[in-house]
Write a protein that holds these residues in place. Structure first.
Motif, PDB file in Angstrom:
ATOM      1  N   LEU A 110       0.833  -1.210   0.000  1.00 25.98           N
ATOM      2  CA  LEU A 110       0.000   0.000   0.000  1.00 25.98           C
ATOM      3  C   LEU A 110       0.868   1.261   0.000  1.00 25.98           C
ATOM      4  CD1 LEU A 110      -2.994  -0.755   2.404  1.00 25.98           C
ATOM      5  CD2 LEU A 110      -2.869  -1.026  -0.059  1.00 25.98           C
ATOM      6  N   PRO A 154      -3.931  -6.619  -1.193  1.00 26.93           N
ATOM      7  CA  PRO A 154      -3.477  -5.223  -1.106  1.00 26.93           C
ATOM      8  C   PRO A 154      -3.347  -4.570  -2.483  1.00 26.93           C
ATOM      9  CG  PRO A 154      -1.666  -6.727  -0.622  1.00 26.93           C
ATOM     10  CD  PRO A 154      -2.902  -7.562  -0.717  1.00 26.93           C
ATOM     11  N   ALA A 158      -5.205  -1.240  -3.422  1.00 31.85           N
ATOM     12  CA  ALA A 158      -4.453  -0.040  -3.829  1.00 31.85           C
ATOM     13  C   ALA A 158      -4.919   0.453  -5.199  1.00 31.85           C
ATOM     14  CB  ALA A 158      -2.960  -0.352  -3.865  1.00 31.85           C
TER      15      ALA A 158
END
Ligand code: NAD
Length: 260
Positions: A110, A154, A158
């Motif tokens: 991230l 993730p 993102a």
């Protein structure tokens, strides 16, 4: 689609998609700052472009480092004469099921994608607003800005997040002539993807050929990878587009994997 007299700053320009965009922008007449954590790779790419007559600058930058990003944008503006185009492209991939995802890996992914995009955007917008000549901000999203795949919690988070950031920047940037858009490629053969093939093969218990055929390209209309040139062409299109008709948008280049 020319960029004569423009200055571009491309993150992750030492490899893959960022490298090809930097090359395409230089061919189109832009001066280009190539920023990458891997300074040697950025320098090698910049040297090759300089030999072809391009105005370039190589910068070793970690996009998660606030002071480093601010300094890199300032150095670009000083050396190349301002800043007109930001391509926030640097990225990494880490694959694992949610239940096995290491928290440190979640935060690292991230940070590179979202903190990196924020810090690059903030520094670029400040520079563009001070100059008063508008600007273009591009984010490297993904088909995963639109849909999800297993093992990529993730990354999908993102890439969806970048669409939100882009829309805010499109609204806040409008009064300054700054446009923001997202490019959403399907799978492109770069080191980032090549690394995933054996990892997914192990995680899913299938052959590497099946990872390509049955996972990566399964939902495309023609079973083909998107190419570096495809993505660079879209980046040139957005950078050279002349009006606010295209801002706050995302364009998917994925051989029909995702259709909107
Ligand atoms: P790549 O691994 O070839 O290049 C990524 C570059 O980013 C590398 O040179 C790396 O050194 C640099 N980088 C990594 N962390 C950094 C950091 N903290 N600061 C500065 N630079 C850093 O990967 P790629 O495939 O060219 O990916 C580029 C972007 O495109 C990424 O955002 C990725 O998510 C996105 N994307 C890739 C694909 C694909 O199939 N390859 C598809 C959709 C989106």
């Amino acid at each position: 689609m020319r960029l004569d007299g423009k200055v571009a700053f491309v993150t992750g320009a030492g490899s893959g998609i960022g490298q090809r965009i930097a090359q395409r922008y230089a061919e189109a007449g832009a001066a280009v700052a190539l920023a990458d954590l891997n300074e040697a790779a950025a320098q090698a790419t910049a040297d090759a472009l300089a030999r072809q007559g391009a105005r370039v600058l190589a910068l070793g930058v970690d996009v998660t480092d606030e002071a480093g990003v601010d300094a890199a944008i300032a150095a670009t503006a000083n050396a190349l004469g301002g800043l007109d185009i930001l391509v926030s492209n640097a990225g990494i991939q880490i694959v694992a099921p949610v239940t096995e995802f290491d928290f440190a890996d979640w935060k690292r992914l991230l940070a590179v994608h979202l903190d990196g995009a924020f810090l690059s955007t903030r520094a670029a917008m400040r520079q563009m607003i001070a100059q008063g000549r508008g600007g273009v901000i591009l984010y490297m999203g993904s088909v995963h800005s639109k849909l999800a795949s297993v093992l990529k919690a993730p990354y999908v988070t993102a890439k969806h997040g970048l669409e939100g950031l882009c829309r805010v920047v499109a609204k806040e940037g409008a009064e300054h002539g700054i446009r923001a858009n997202v490019i959403c490629p399907g799978f492109v053969r770069t080191p980032l993807v090549d690394k995933q093939i054996p990892e997914q093969s192990r995680a899913l218990g299938i052959s590497e050929e099946d990872v390509i055929r049955k996972v990566m390209l399964k939902d495309t209309v023609d079973g083909e990878f998107t190419t570096l040139d495809d993505v660079a062409d879209v980046a040139l299109f957005f950078a050279s587009f002349k009006s606010n008709a295209l801002t706050g948008q995302s364009l998917v280049a994925s051989h029909g994997w995702f259709m909107q």
